[in-house]
Every structure is written in structure tokens, then in C-alpha cells.
Design an enzyme around this catalytic site. Structure first.
Site, short mmCIF file in Angstrom:
data_model
loop_
_atom_site.label_atom_id
_atom_site.label_comp_id
_atom_site.label_asym_id
_atom_site.label_seq_id
_atom_site.Cartn_x
_atom_site.Cartn_y
_atom_site.Cartn_z
N ASP A 167 -9.62 2.90 1.67
CA ASP A 167 -9.57 2.25 2.97
C ASP A 167 -10.09 3.17 4.07
O ASP A 167 -10.83 2.75 4.95
CB ASP A 167 -8.13 1.83 3.32
N LYS B 236 0.80 -1.22 0.00
CA LYS B 236 0.00 0.00 0.00
C LYS B 236 0.84 1.28 0.00
O LYS B 236 0.40 2.31 -0.51
CB LYS B 236 -0.98 0.00 1.18
#
Length: 287
Positions: A113, A77
């Protein structure tokens, strides 16, 4: 954006140990409900037998094969960012990406997210006290949930990571965006939990590929709420231990669904049905 009668989308998830992911089924089911030709493929470096250094080649391969976009998960990420051409404001602020659009030679990074966690928290723990919250894990997922929990009004967030420099950097970044008093890095996780009303766990520990507890169970107490980002399994060992002593808990399923809702919108330009995706996720878990 204009679509033909049956638009097509090819999406992938790049990560490690992701064979239990429900993302393919969630996305493909929602795509079918819209009448799309929608394919979602797992790109698991553990299955491929390659290491994290293969990320540039995997991104290039996805472009060459005509992928519409990619979801990005552990351990990429943050590592994916140098390989992108553009970042959304959220992704730039968080320093983490979980969604990449592949458009006309460009790789555009987004972060769903944080919004996914925020939506899940508001749904599952709307009245949880947030005077002081401890975050365990300062990686890409940790950066996202930290942003979410402070956006939702936490007065102070204590950030812990086994890599202390990573915790320090995240806390410093949060302090710039939310105020110096809102976030600090801590070195003593147990003491921080003792002083907190809530604990957010944002490491891979508890996943099927990384079983176990991220901290001793006796550090928990009944008046502490515990939020998890792991969702396979839905009940991690941490949540099981917390529920056993009466903690209020939030599993990672809601974040998984709501981040997928936002990613689907980015990939397709169409408006997904969150409740339909929640219902489908519940059916997948039950099966």
C-alpha cells in the site's frame, strides 16, 4: 524461481464489502499477459455472513485450498498480523499488511500500500506542497500512506482518527522512524486542515459500502490539495466536493494499481507491466 510453461496461481482478497473491487480483473488480466493460469477470488465477509472474528478460519481455509497468496483489506490490515509467521521490514515498520504469501506452511506479510500510494502521488501530485499535511484515518491504510507521504518529504504530518488512541500510536511510531518533529496526533481535525496544505483521506468513508463525506465540505478550501485512497467509486463524495471548489485532487485509482503491481510481483516472481495495468484499470472504470 523456476516456472513451468504455464504456471498457476490462486489468489484471494479478504475484506468486507469488496464486491466492487477491480483487483480480480487487474490481476487476472496481467496474469494472462504473462501466459499464467491465474485465478483471483473475493473472500467477502459480508457476502459470507460472518464477522471479523472469522479471519483465522479464512486464512486456514486458504492454506488448505492451496492459495498462492492473499491480499488483505479493510478491516483486517492490522488484525491479520498476529496470524502471520513472518513480516517484511516494511510491514513490520508500518504495523499493517495488505499482501500475504502462503509458502510451505508459512504466512509472510508484506505491505505494498505504501509504495503504491507513493508511486501514485509522484505521478499525480508531484509538485504539491508538503510543509504540513493532515492525515484522516490511522488504521492500516493510514499507516501505509503516512509512511509514504513522509518518505516523499512531508515536513510534518498531523494524524487524526476518531479513535484518538489509534492516532496517538501511529504518530508515535512515525516519530520514532522519521523524527519527533515529523508527526503528531491532533484532536481538532478542522483546525489541522486549516493549517495544512494537503489532506490525505484514509478511511472507508466514500466506498459504495460506506457512502458519504468524512468531514463537512465547508472545511475544504481551493488552495488545499486532497488525496483519496478509496477507488470504488473513483470519484468519492469528498473528491467531488473538493473539485467543485477548485482543489487539486488525487483519486485512489493510482494507489490501487501500483499496490497491485507490487503485489503481483510478490505473488508470481514475474515483472508486471505498470502501464498495461494502468490502461486496463482505466478500461475497467470506463466500463
Amino acid at each position: 524461481m523456476t516456472y513451468d510453461k504455464h504456471p498457476s496461481f490462486l489468489i484471494g482478497l479478504i475484506g468486507a464489502g469488496i464486491q466492487a473491487s477491480k483487483s480480480p480483473a487487474m490481476h487476472e488480466q496481467e496474469g494472462a499477459a504473462h501466459g499464467f493460469r491465474y485465478w483471483y477470488r473475493l473472500v467477502d465477509i459480508d457476502v459470507l455472513g460472518v464477522g471479523p472474528e472469522a479471519l483465522p478460519q479464512l486464512l486456514s481455509a486458504a492454506e488448505l485450498m492451496g492459495f498462492t497468496g492473499l491480499n488483505i483489506t479493510h478491516p483486517f490490515k492490522q488484525a491479520v498480523i498476529p496470524h502471520l509467521t513472518e513480516l517484511s521490514d516494511d510491514a513490520r515498520a508500518l504495523g499493517a499488511v495488505n499482501t500475504v504469501l502462503l509458502r510451505a506452511g508459512k504466512r509472510i506479510g508484506h505491505n505494498t500500500d505504501w509504495s503504491g500510494f507513493a508511486a501514485s502521488f509522484q505521478r499525480g501530485l508531484p509538485d504539491a506542497p508538503r510543509d504540513r499535511v493532515t492525515l484522516l484515518g490511522a488504521g492500516g491504510a493510514g499507516a501505509a500512506v503516512a509512511h509514504a507521504i513522509l518518505t516523499l518529504g512531508a515536513e510534518h504530518l498531523a494524524v487524526f482518527d476518531v479513535e484518538s488512541e489509534r492516532a496517538r500510536k501511529l504518530a508515535a511510531n512515525l516519530a520514532v522512524r522519521f523524527g519527533a518533529a515529523r508527526a503528531t496526533a491532533v484532536a481538532d481535525l478542522r483546525a489541522s486542515i486549516q493549517q495544512s496544505q494537503g489532506l490525505v483521506h484514509a478511511t472507508p468513508t466514500g466506498m459504495k459500502a460506506h457512502p458519504g463525506l468524512p468531514l463537512p465540505a465547508d472545511w475544504l478550501r481551493p488552495d488545499l490539495w486532497v488525496a483519496e485512497i478509496v477507488y470504488f467509486p473513483l470519484e468519492t463524495e469528498l473528491l467531488r466536493a473538493a473539485r467543485r471548489i477548485g482543489c487539486r485532487t488525487l483519486d485512489g485509482g493510482g494507489m490501487a494499481v501500483f499496490q497491485a503491481v507490487d503485489a503481483f510481483r510478490l505473488f508470481t516472481g514475474a515483472e508486471p507491466d505498470p502501464q498495461r495495468m494502468l490502461d486496463h484499470f482505466a478500461a475497467l472504470i470506463a466500463a
